[in-house]
Design a protein around this motif. Structure first.
Motif, PDB file in Angstrom:
ATOM      1  N   SER A  13     -14.614 -18.605  15.794  1.00 24.41           N
ATOM      2  CA  SER A  13     -13.624 -17.864  16.590  1.00 24.41           C
ATOM      3  C   SER A  13     -14.236 -17.329  17.875  1.00 24.41           C
ATOM      4  O   SER A  13     -13.551 -17.226  18.893  1.00 24.41           O
ATOM      5  N   ARG A  73     -16.176 -18.916  19.776  1.00 13.46           N
ATOM      6  CA  ARG A  73     -16.089 -19.996  20.756  1.00 13.46           C
ATOM      7  C   ARG A  73     -14.713 -19.996  21.428  1.00 13.46           C
ATOM      8  O   ARG A  73     -14.598 -20.153  22.641  1.00 13.46           O
ATOM      9  N   HIS A  74     -13.668 -19.787  20.617  1.00 12.24           N
ATOM     10  CA  HIS A  74     -12.316 -19.756  21.184  1.00 12.24           C
ATOM     11  C   HIS A  74     -12.177 -18.617  22.186  1.00 12.24           C
ATOM     12  O   HIS A  74     -11.673 -18.813  23.306  1.00 12.24           O
ATOM     13  N   GLN A 105     -13.925 -19.151  25.414  1.00 13.46           N
ATOM     14  CA  GLN A 105     -13.188 -20.075  26.276  1.00 13.46           C
ATOM     15  C   GLN A 105     -12.027 -19.372  26.978  1.00 13.46           C
ATOM     16  O   GLN A 105     -11.680 -19.724  28.110  1.00 13.46           O
TER      17      GLN A 105
END
Length: 336
Positions: free
Chosen positions: A305, A307-308, A311
């Motif tokens: 999560s 990483r999300h 981004q």
């Protein structure tokens, strides 16, 4: 010491080792090919970079549709001079002719040979297979532009079939969908409204192509770039199409063919304020915990999560959105 600097490891180094999100590009790619419009596009790019504090859209100078028949060499020389004259921190690319066009080799020699070090990318249209990519790469290497990223246009049913192989090539950074040529390649089987702002999101063959291209790009950590909306005077249609491309079709970048389309694209692809705040809170907590799992507001988060949400912050920065003070250190320089 701020929370953002409490870990010596930058979020990009920790979270983007996986293919997903490996390439981050401005969400808008603006095309122009006529000299006056190219100059205006470059001037607008500089103006908006000053406004937002970052280069928020690419300018791609167009040789394929911009060069007059018989004047291809002169046009290539013109776009080369324009690219070389742009400010060093501006992102300028060039679309050359297809690899099977008589002017392709000359385009690459002139443009990549002289300005390859200055360009952000070279767009190659009508790529049908990975062999076309290899031809383009060989031409770039022969011109001394070994490091110049390739962006490719997927414009036919055969190209869609090969999208995953094309996306897998290490020199390919982004895949764009060429809607108009794709529809035309079907010999009338797709009605004309399949090229419109509404029809392109409903006709099954067009929808399938868009999803295949987006999936292929994400499979290899590349950037899927959505096609144009030709109804440039209809801002509402443009905004709706951009939101669909971003929220329903998995695209992280979109073409603009008129200056009035740039801001709606930036708005549609930018995270909302609430998303930015939540993302900052989670990434700051993760950094403070040396990227171990943390519980925030009763929800467990780990690197998947993280990483999300990283981004989300990357996209906010790329679209010129204001970031909370805790996040400033992560974007203090492009080399962070």
């Amino acid at each position: 010491m701020s929370t953002a600097s409490s870990s010596s490891v930058h979020p990009r180094a920790v979270l983007l080792g996986a293919q997903a999100g490996a390439v981050v590009l401005p969400v808008c790619d603006h095309y122009s090919g006529v000299e006056a419009r190219m100059r205006k596009s470059l001037a607008l790019q500089a103006e908006m970079a000053e406004e937002f504090g970052a280069c928020v859209f690419d300018v791609t100078l167009d040789c394929e549709d911009g060069a007059p028949v018989g004047g291809e060499a002169e046009h290539a020389a013109l776009v080369t001079e324009l690219a070389l004259a742009a400010a060093p921190d501006m992102r300028v690319g060039v679309r050359v002719h297809p690899v099977d066009h008589p002017s392709f080799a000359g385009d690459v020699i002139t443009i990549a040979g002289r300005a390859g070090h200055r360009l952000s990318h070279l767009m190659v249209p009508k790529v049908e297979s990975v062999e076309d990519v290899r031809v383009a790469v060989e031409a770039l290497e022969a011109a001394g532009a070994e490091a110049l990223p390739l962006h490719v246009l997927i414009e036919s049913p055969l190209a869609v079939h090969h999208a995953f192989e094309i996306a897998a090539h290490p020199r390919v950074q982004s895949l764009s969908f060429g809607l108009m040529d794709f529809v035309s390649a079907h010999g009338g089987a797709i009605p004309a409204d399949g090229m419109g702002a509404k029809g392109q999101f409903t006709h099954p063959l067009v929808v399938r192509a868009k999803l295949e291209i987006a999936s292929a790009a994400h499979a290899y950590g590349k950037v899927p770039s959505h096609c144009v909306v030709t109804e440039f005077s209809d801002v509402d249609a443009m905004r709706a199409a951009a939101k669909k491309a971003a929220n329903e079709f998995g695209y992280t970048r979109m073409w603009s063919i008129h200056p009035s389309q740039i801001r709606p694209i930036l708005e549609a692809f930018a995270p909302e304020e609430g998303q930015i705040q939540i993302a900052t809170k989670i990434i700051a907590a993760a950094a403070a915990a040396a990227w171990a799992p943390v519980s925030i507001d009763g929800t467990l988060h780990d690197r998947a999560s993280y990483r999300h949400f990283w981004q989300v912050l990357e996209r906010a920065h790329a679209t010129g959105r204001a970031l909370p003070s805790e996040a400033h250190a992560w974007f203090a320089s492009s080399s962070s």
